[in-house]
Motif scaffolding. Sequence first.
Motif, short mmCIF file in Angstrom:
data_model
loop_
_atom_site.label_atom_id
_atom_site.label_comp_id
_atom_site.label_asym_id
_atom_site.label_seq_id
_atom_site.Cartn_x
_atom_site.Cartn_y
_atom_site.Cartn_z
N ILE A 192 0.87 -1.18 0.00
CA ILE A 192 0.00 0.00 0.00
C ILE A 192 0.90 1.22 0.00
O ILE A 192 1.56 1.52 1.00
N ASP A 193 0.93 1.92 -1.11
CA ASP A 193 1.90 3.01 -1.30
C ASP A 193 1.23 4.36 -1.10
O ASP A 193 0.58 4.89 -2.00
N ILE A 194 1.38 4.92 0.08
CA ILE A 194 0.83 6.24 0.40
C ILE A 194 2.01 7.19 0.57
O ILE A 194 2.90 6.95 1.39
N PRO A 195 2.05 8.30 -0.18
CA PRO A 195 3.15 9.25 -0.03
C PRO A 195 3.26 9.76 1.41
O PRO A 195 2.24 10.00 2.07
N PHE A 196 4.48 9.94 1.87
CA PHE A 196 4.70 10.31 3.27
C PHE A 196 6.01 11.05 3.43
O PHE A 196 6.89 11.02 2.56
N VAL A 197 6.14 11.69 4.58
CA VAL A 197 7.43 12.18 5.06
C VAL A 197 7.53 11.78 6.53
O VAL A 197 6.54 11.84 7.28
N THR A 198 8.71 11.34 6.92
CA THR A 198 8.95 11.02 8.31
C THR A 198 10.41 11.32 8.63
O THR A 198 11.20 11.66 7.75
N VAL A 199 10.74 11.21 9.90
CA VAL A 199 12.12 11.40 10.34
C VAL A 199 12.48 10.24 11.26
O VAL A 199 11.79 9.99 12.25
N ARG A 200 13.49 9.51 10.89
CA ARG A 200 13.85 8.31 11.65
C ARG A 200 14.29 8.66 13.07
O ARG A 200 14.88 9.71 13.30
N GLY A 201 14.02 7.75 13.98
CA GLY A 201 14.47 7.93 15.35
C GLY A 201 13.42 8.56 16.25
O GLY A 201 12.23 8.53 15.96
N ARG A 202 13.87 9.16 17.33
CA ARG A 202 12.98 9.66 18.36
C ARG A 202 12.50 11.08 18.13
O ARG A 202 11.54 11.53 18.75
N ARG A 203 13.18 11.80 17.22
CA ARG A 203 12.83 13.21 17.02
C ARG A 203 11.50 13.36 16.30
O ARG A 203 11.08 12.50 15.53
N GLY A 204 10.87 14.50 16.52
CA GLY A 204 9.59 14.81 15.90
C GLY A 204 8.95 15.96 16.66
O GLY A 204 9.64 16.83 17.18
N GLY A 205 7.64 15.98 16.75
CA GLY A 205 6.96 16.98 17.55
C GLY A 205 6.09 17.91 16.74
O GLY A 205 6.09 17.93 15.50
N SER A 206 5.33 18.73 17.47
CA SER A 206 4.33 19.61 16.87
C SER A 206 4.95 20.65 15.94
O SER A 206 4.44 20.89 14.84
N ALA A 207 6.02 21.30 16.38
CA ALA A 207 6.60 22.39 15.58
C ALA A 207 7.13 21.85 14.26
O ALA A 207 6.90 22.44 13.20
N MET A 208 7.82 20.73 14.30
CA MET A 208 8.35 20.12 13.08
C MET A 208 7.23 19.71 12.14
O MET A 208 7.29 19.91 10.92
N THR A 209 6.17 19.15 12.71
CA THR A 209 5.06 18.64 11.91
C THR A 209 4.25 19.77 11.28
O THR A 209 3.92 19.72 10.09
N SER A 210 3.93 20.79 12.05
CA SER A 210 3.19 21.91 11.47
C SER A 210 4.05 22.67 10.46
O SER A 210 3.53 23.19 9.46
N SER A 211 5.37 22.69 10.66
CA SER A 211 6.26 23.29 9.66
C SER A 211 6.17 22.55 8.34
O SER A 211 6.14 23.15 7.26
N ALA A 212 6.09 21.22 8.41
CA ALA A 212 5.94 20.42 7.19
C ALA A 212 4.61 20.72 6.51
O ALA A 212 4.54 20.87 5.28
N LEU A 213 3.55 20.84 7.28
CA LEU A 213 2.25 21.17 6.71
C LEU A 213 2.27 22.52 6.01
O LEU A 213 1.71 22.68 4.92
N ASN A 214 2.91 23.49 6.62
CA ASN A 214 2.98 24.82 6.02
C ASN A 214 3.75 24.80 4.71
O ASN A 214 3.42 25.53 3.77
N ALA A 215 4.78 23.96 4.65
CA ALA A 215 5.54 23.85 3.40
C ALA A 215 4.72 23.17 2.32
O ALA A 215 4.78 23.54 1.15
N LEU A 216 3.93 22.17 2.70
CA LEU A 216 3.12 21.47 1.72
C LEU A 216 1.94 22.31 1.25
O LEU A 216 1.47 22.17 0.12
N ALA A 217 1.48 23.21 2.11
CA ALA A 217 0.33 24.03 1.75
C ALA A 217 0.64 25.04 0.67
O ALA A 217 -0.24 25.39 -0.12
N GLN A 218 1.88 25.49 0.61
CA GLN A 218 2.24 26.54 -0.34
C GLN A 218 3.70 26.44 -0.68
O GLN A 218 4.55 26.30 0.21
N GLU A 219 4.01 26.53 -1.96
CA GLU A 219 5.40 26.41 -2.38
C GLU A 219 6.24 27.60 -1.93
O GLU A 219 7.42 27.46 -1.62
N GLU A 220 5.63 28.77 -1.89
CA GLU A 220 6.37 29.98 -1.51
C GLU A 220 6.94 29.83 -0.12
O GLU A 220 6.26 29.41 0.82
N GLU A 221 8.21 30.15 0.01
CA GLU A 221 8.88 29.99 1.30
C GLU A 221 8.51 31.11 2.27
O GLU A 221 8.29 30.91 3.42
#
Length: 221
Positions: A192-221
């Motif tokens: 089942i091939d669903i496009p994704f982004v992840t970060v290996r290991g223990r790191r992660g969190g809200s700030a990193m995740t919402s930052s990814a969403l903001n980048a996906l929402a709009q190409e403009e930096e």
Amino acid sequence: MTGLARPPRRYDYVDVGPEIYVDSFATIRREADLSAVPADAEKLAVRMIHGSGQVDLADDLVVHPLLVGSARAALEAGAPMLCDATMVATGVTRARLPQSNDVLCFLNDPRVPSLAREWHTTRTAAAVSLWEPHLDGAVVAIGNAPTALFHLLEMVLDGGPRPAAIVGCPVGFIGAAESKEALASFASEHGIDIPFVTVRGRRGGSAMTSSALNALAQEEE
């Protein structure tokens, strides 16, 4: 007018918002090795590094080659963002959303506590089941609870709706690395091939995740 006054300046620092923004991204590009990141995901990687403050995050990023295109097409079509935690949802910059997309989090839904007790799981995982009416073609973001990511994958394996893209970056010491490894190997292990982004290991969190969403929402930096 307000009776407030800035305190005397005693430190040498940049305090112009736009300059901080531009200089931050320039620093990331100067210090991080982005060579392994798909070309269309460079800004995604830069924003995730910006959200974590760690340039070596690039070494642990795993980005599906179709992630950016799939997520942006879904959002342009009006798909919602489904978030595991209110902190993730709050971090989304609404002005970046191409179709004023809904940003939904069901963690505080009154049905969640009883579901969690009945299923002997976390409230965050139980709340994921409430995504089902919205899940088909949605952009999913899990930044806090490994149990939520495991639960989502189990829903899909059980024949549930498939999201257009998954940002799977739960943080922590129990299950975080394992849940992200399950996401990264989902296609190879289950077909089942669903496009994704992840970060290996223990790191992660809200700030990193919402930052990814903001980048996906709009190409403009």
